[in-house]
Design a protein around this motif. Sequence first.
Motif, PDB file in Angstrom:
ATOM      1  N   LEU A  18      -6.344  -4.778  12.589  1.00 18.96           N
ATOM      2  CA  LEU A  18      -6.027  -4.244  11.266  1.00 18.96           C
ATOM      3  C   LEU A  18      -7.227  -4.313  10.330  1.00 18.96           C
ATOM      4  O   LEU A  18      -7.446  -3.402   9.517  1.00 18.96           O
ATOM      5  N   THR A  19      -8.020  -5.384  10.440  1.00 15.22           N
ATOM      6  CA  THR A  19      -9.205  -5.505   9.584  1.00 15.22           C
ATOM      7  C   THR A  19     -10.211  -4.398   9.879  1.00 15.22           C
ATOM      8  O   THR A  19     -10.716  -3.735   8.957  1.00 15.22           O
ATOM      9  N   THR A  22      -8.840  -1.010   8.792  1.00 19.80           N
ATOM     10  CA  THR A  22      -8.870  -0.887   7.332  1.00 19.80           C
ATOM     11  C   THR A  22     -10.264  -0.584   6.827  1.00 19.80           C
ATOM     12  O   THR A  22     -10.460   0.272   5.944  1.00 19.80           O
TER      13      THR A  22
END
Length: 468
Positions: A18-19, A22
């Motif tokens: 997710l990091t 993103t």
Amino acid sequence: MNSLTAKVLVAYLVGVVLTVATLVLVFDGVTRWRGTLYFDEDISEFAEELSEKLVFDATGMPVGFNSDARQYDWMYVKLKDDLAYRLLDASGRVVLASPASEDFWAASGPGAQRLKQGNFSFEYAGQPMRGATEVVRHGGRAWYFQQAGSARLFELFHVEFAMPFMSKGMGLFATTLLLVFGVCAYLTLRRVLKPLHEVSASAAAISPRSVHGRLQVDRVPTEIVPLVESFNRALDRLERGYRVQQEFLATAAHELKTPLALIRAQVELMAEGKGPDLLLQDVEHMTRQVQQLLLLAEASETQNYVFAPTDLEAAAGEAVEYLTRMATAREVALDVVMVGKNGSTGSDEAEGADGSLEPSSSVTWDADRGALFTLLKNLLENAIQHAPAGSLVSVEIDADRFSVRDRGPGVTPHQLSRIFGRFWRGAHRRDHGAGLGLAICQEIAEAHGWTLSAQPEDPGLRMVVKKA
């Protein structure tokens, strides 16, 4: 998925993915949102970089670029409709220029002719173009270096080249992060959870033969220490209960041994033709002991209770009625007294403002009706056994407490500390009870969250039950 290690590693993996996702999305969104601003900055930086690489001859005239700038020559040849530069003197005459078409700079219009540092824009061949002017001073003269590029070239660089390059970089970063930190996280979790496995093995080894054992918290993680300490406190309570039960069984066996011996002796006497009266007394005594033992076992189990609002005066009246025959046989009077707010007392009615008698207000406690009856019955029965003939045993009821008082000889301070012990009997007791009545009362009071205490009176003794 009940494994803590698996959950932490999965959470770590999801967090990394997710990091990275993103960061890519934010970079792409910001790039597209502020595309024009970034385009101007790129063109200005490129113009400034090339202007610093200009080469001048002995007369101060620009003749080209140094060797560092020649690496860009192919770009201006291949992309002459999308990328171009030119160098102007103070009069606006072109001194140096890339191989762009004549229409390229003609489309730039008057904005490119103002000969001042800054950005300008125009349109060529249906494409938005952005340009930048850099002022170059050499030998006391000012030269104006202009760089221009198309929007599609900017998109090609950022979307087709920069984004894939950044994505690969992010992928490499994520892979490295997963491998390096994933291994570190796994090893750390394994080391952290090792003391928990040891604690679990210690807990599994605890049995009735080793109930004194406790779990060590020296190497346990700080977050788990409260759980282990709570478990140790639970073991303390279990050990105390286990020891009490062992003592109780040993005492019960000892207490039952005596009446059994007496019964055997009476049976032998009956064989010689003597009457059964003494045998019946011993059987009655033994039956009472067994009943008291069963009551004590039942009172010790909280799950046996069913709590509901209970009228305390009605329960006391029921216990008094149940023991009336016993009290009459002992020539002892029984009474239930309601204690008012101002300390006044009354049996069942109170005097109203006009002098008439009104029913006294009832006192309701949350209690198990059967257990409350047993508590009151045992306290009254104990008081009757110690009360002298012609005296009064009273039940006094208040909003947050009730008590049972006799006018007997009372107890000594030494006896007061032992009065609730199992199988303890007072010296002035008239019958041959099992010595479990007050112990049962104590168990019932504790199950309700009440306190039971004994208070010496002059004369007699008062047993007080009070809400916590």
